[in-house]
Design an enzyme around this catalytic site. Structure first.
Site, short mmCIF file in Angstrom:
data_model
loop_
_atom_site.label_atom_id
_atom_site.label_comp_id
_atom_site.label_asym_id
_atom_site.label_seq_id
_atom_site.Cartn_x
_atom_site.Cartn_y
_atom_site.Cartn_z
CG HIS A 97 -4.60 1.77 -2.03
ND1 HIS A 97 -4.60 2.25 -0.90
CD2 HIS A 97 -5.95 1.80 -2.58
CE1 HIS A 97 -6.03 2.91 -0.47
NE2 HIS A 97 -6.66 2.44 -1.63
CE1 TYR A 150 -13.98 -4.07 4.35
CE2 TYR A 150 -13.13 -1.77 4.82
CZ TYR A 150 -13.56 -3.03 3.90
OH TYR A 150 -12.80 -2.99 2.65
CD1 TRP A 178 -10.12 -2.10 6.22
CD2 TRP A 178 -8.07 -2.49 4.94
NE1 TRP A 178 -10.27 -2.52 4.96
CE2 TRP A 178 -9.15 -2.57 4.21
CE3 TRP A 178 -6.88 -2.22 4.53
CZ2 TRP A 178 -8.99 -3.17 2.73
CZ3 TRP A 178 -6.56 -2.77 2.80
CH2 TRP A 178 -7.92 -3.13 2.35
CB THR A 179 -3.18 -2.44 10.50
OG1 THR A 179 -2.28 -2.13 9.33
CG2 THR A 179 -3.72 -3.58 10.60
CG ASP A 187 -2.39 0.68 0.66
OD1 ASP A 187 -2.28 1.85 0.56
OD2 ASP A 187 -3.25 -0.19 1.08
CD GLU A 210 -10.35 3.33 -0.77
OE1 GLU A 210 -11.24 3.84 -0.16
OE2 GLU A 210 -9.25 3.11 -0.21
CG ASP A 252 -10.83 -0.47 9.59
OD1 ASP A 252 -11.68 -1.20 9.27
OD2 ASP A 252 -10.36 0.37 8.88
#
Ligand code: ACM
Ligand code: ZN
Length: 636
Positions: free
Chosen positions: A282, A440, A486-487, A208, A349, A442
């Site tokens: 990304h 999700y 996602w982190t 990413d 995206e 996150d």
């Protein structure tokens, strides 16, 4: 043989005399996650101690390895160490079903029978045996180690019959190792945790804007440059950009040898590692290593969580043939490294503005008769699919790959809700469902007070109540689903655990158990036992579902009342408006909306169960509640 039998009877008789309490406690409780397809509880228990033999009835190296795994895991979770023996009666029997027609349990199912004298675990495959073992481990008391270390030196598990198999073949968790890097040991620990609940895919988001995480031998610059960024701590998104000549010391990557070890570790636990290289957007980490591959060709460094006022050109230039040459090299090495039949190419995206202005991209569009930048993206995905096909792999991507036309054999991972998945399934493409608002990991899992800032809400009950097969869709196209972590705002492994559990418990039931067996109150009971197991194993989890849910309801103008509720039933809610900490002697919320008293600007609330605090105290400003008045789907 006869003699042995007599001796065993004598032993049982002795046990009866010595341990009346153990025998009286007849039907031991069963708390399994995910809930099995069929469970018949019976009287009695099978007693485990160091003398219980493990007998493998079907020879073979793989079953041996799985048996060794079980012996070790049993010792870790309970303290009991059993021995493998060639034969024996009163023990644990493992058998692969080799004869006749394969029954209902399929590739990953199992049949587990526990009687007072033996445990029998049968399956069509090693995977089924492994899942049966996971179930077996959950039959032990939640505080097994403490009990076993005590006087008794024996542990009972309940007699029962279980026939179990999954609803979906794809039961995944995605871990983003780009935004924050997690070590090989941490990834392996995560695998150990997710397999307890019968997940079988670990999707690693390996690239990413914030880091490239896999060694590509033919492109060493990718990890030399792309795996490292300047070190920042604090609130993600607010960090200061890199200073002049500041060294990039934060990050890391997996060598191919390390990844092979992870893959092997996962294989032994029936987990497939799905690699994701996120392109065409990304891609800043890749572009930082090879700046000629973006449309602008500007030099960038790996993003360390900065908020950039100017948009980075983080997408690959689709007009540049070097991009495809490079992707061919990357996917050649990944295809050789990962046994997974799929490679995930991201596709999400993409900001298409730079393509619209790039002469090379414009030329590509003219040459290929592409009407717009959506079709340009579709051209890119189709070309990447050809690359993957040439290496014997199938393409999977986020649902944006539908835009401009889906590649002929692509599988879609639907994240912007279920819509993309429905569209793909209707075109007879396979789908993995991961709608953000249900899966999700996150996102906030409850009241946001005191939690690291994030961008949405996904409560435990949202995850539990979701179903991956919309009514309008033929179930055969839905391979299954995932929970996605996602982190960006998950800087350490403890937080990985905290965000994963308990929502991934709920999702495990969504993806494994029959839809008809879903029962929220029963799930909560089983989850609470699992919390004891997590505590014993030192695994972090969120208790957000015990917290109050506050919902402002507009009355007139800027005025509002507040309703309070909890996801878990049977909790009492106490509150104050005077900045003091409420307890069970304070006003109790009785179900009627409350109004802020004149002059009060803060509400403090806490939940209790059976006279004891159970949730976190939430302290919330009136202003904050007012700002939530326009929130639509989620009340937070
Ligand atoms: C995604 O969440 N951007 C797939
Ligand atoms: Zn371009």
């Amino acid at each position: 043989m006869k003699k042995l039998d007599v001796r065993n009877y004598f032993c049982f008789f002795l046990l009866f005399l010595i341990q009346p309490a153990a025998w009286a406690a007849d039907n031991l409780p069963v708390h399994l996650i995910p809930q099995p397809v069929s469970l018949v509880e019976q009287h009695g228990q099978f007693l485990f101690d160091h003398s219980v033999p493990l007998i493998i009835n079907t020879p073979g190296q793989e079953l041996n390895e799985t048996a060794n795994w079980f012996v070790n895991q049993l010792t870790t979770t309970t303290g009991v160490t059993i021995q493998q023996r060639k034969s024996g009666k009163n023990g644990i029997h493992l058998s692969l079903i080799t004869s006749g027609d394969k029954n209902i349990i399929g590739k990953e199912g199992y049949i587990l029978s526990v009687s007072p004298t033996s445990v029998s675990l049968k399956a069509n495959s090693i995977a089924g045996i492994f899942y049966g073992m996971q179930t077996l481990l959950q039959l032990f008391p939640a505080d097994a180690r403490t009990i076993f270390a005590g006087e008794q030196k024996r542990l009972g598990i309940p007699c029962l019959e279980i026939t179990d198999y999954p609803r979906f073949a794809w039961r995944g968790i995605m871990l983003d190792v780009s935004r924050h890097f997690f070590t090989k040991d941490e990834v392996e620990k995560y695998i150990d945790e997710i397999v307890m609940f019968k997940y079988n895919v670990l999707h690693l988001h390996l690239s990413d804007d914030q880091g490239w995480r896999i060694e590509i031998k033919s492109l060493p610059q990718l990890t030399k440059e792309g795996a490292w960024r300047v070190k920042r701590t604090g609130q993600w998104g607010q960090f200061l950009p890199a200073l002049a000549n500041e060294p990039a010391t934060d990050g890391g990557f997996y060598t191919q040898d390390e990844m092979r070890e992870i893959i092997r570790y996962a294989q032994l636990r029936n987990v497939t590692i799905l690699p994701e290289i996120d392109v065409p957007a990304h891609s800043l980490a890749l572009i930082s290593a090879y700046p000629n591959l973006s449309c602008t060709q500007l030099p960038y460094s790996v993003n360390a969580g900065f908020h950039d006022p100017v948009r980075d050109d983080n997408a690959l230039c689709i007009g540049n043939d070097s991009v495809f040459t490079m992707l061919d090299k990357i996917f050649t090495e990944l295809a050789a490294l990962f046994p997974c039949e799929y490679i995930h190419i991201g596709g999400d995206e993409a900001y298409k503005g730079f393509w619209a202005e790039c002469p090379k991209c414009q030329k590509r569009m003219a040459d290929e008769h592409l009407k717009n930048v959506d079709e340009l993206q579709s051209y890119f995905v189709k070309r990447v699919e050809q690359i993957l096909k040439s290496k014997g792999k199938r393409l999977i991507g986020w649902d944006e790959i539908l835009e401009g036309g889906l590649a002929p054999e692509a599988t879609v991972m639907s994240w912007r809700g279920m819509k993309g998945g429905i569209e793909a399934a209707k075109m007879n493409h396979h789908v993995v469902m991961t709608p953000w608002d249900y899966t999700y990991l996150d996102l906030y899992q409850g009241e946001i007070d005191g939690e690291p800032p994030t961008y949405g809400m996904c409560r435990l009950s949202d995850s539990y109540n979701y179903d991956p097969v919309p009514d309008s869709v033929d179930e055969q196209y839905i391979l299954g689903g995932q929970g996605n972590l996602w982190t960006e705002r998950v800087p350490n492994f403890r937080q990985v655990e905290y965000m994963t559990w308990p929502r991934a418990l709920a999702l495990s039931e969504v993806y494994w158990s029959p839809k008809a067996s879903r029962n929220w109150d029963d799930f909560i009971k089983r989850m609470e036992i699992q919390f004891v197991r997590f505590d014993a194993a030192g695994i972090k989890y969120a208790r957000s579902a015990y917290n109050v849910i506050l919902k402002p309801v507009r009355t007139t103008g800027r005025d509002f009342t507040v309703t309070m509720s909890t996801e878990i039933k049977g909790l009492d809610i106490y509150y104050s408006f005077d900045y003091t900490n409420p307890d069970s002697f304070y006003p109790r919320y009785e179900g009627k909306p409350i109004v802020f008293p004149f002059g009060a600007d803060q509400l403090n609330v806490i939940t209790y169960r059976d006279g004891k605090p159970i949730g976190k105290q939430i302290n919330i400003k009136k202003e904050e509640l007012a700002s939530r008045l326009n929130e639509r789907r989620h009340e937070y």
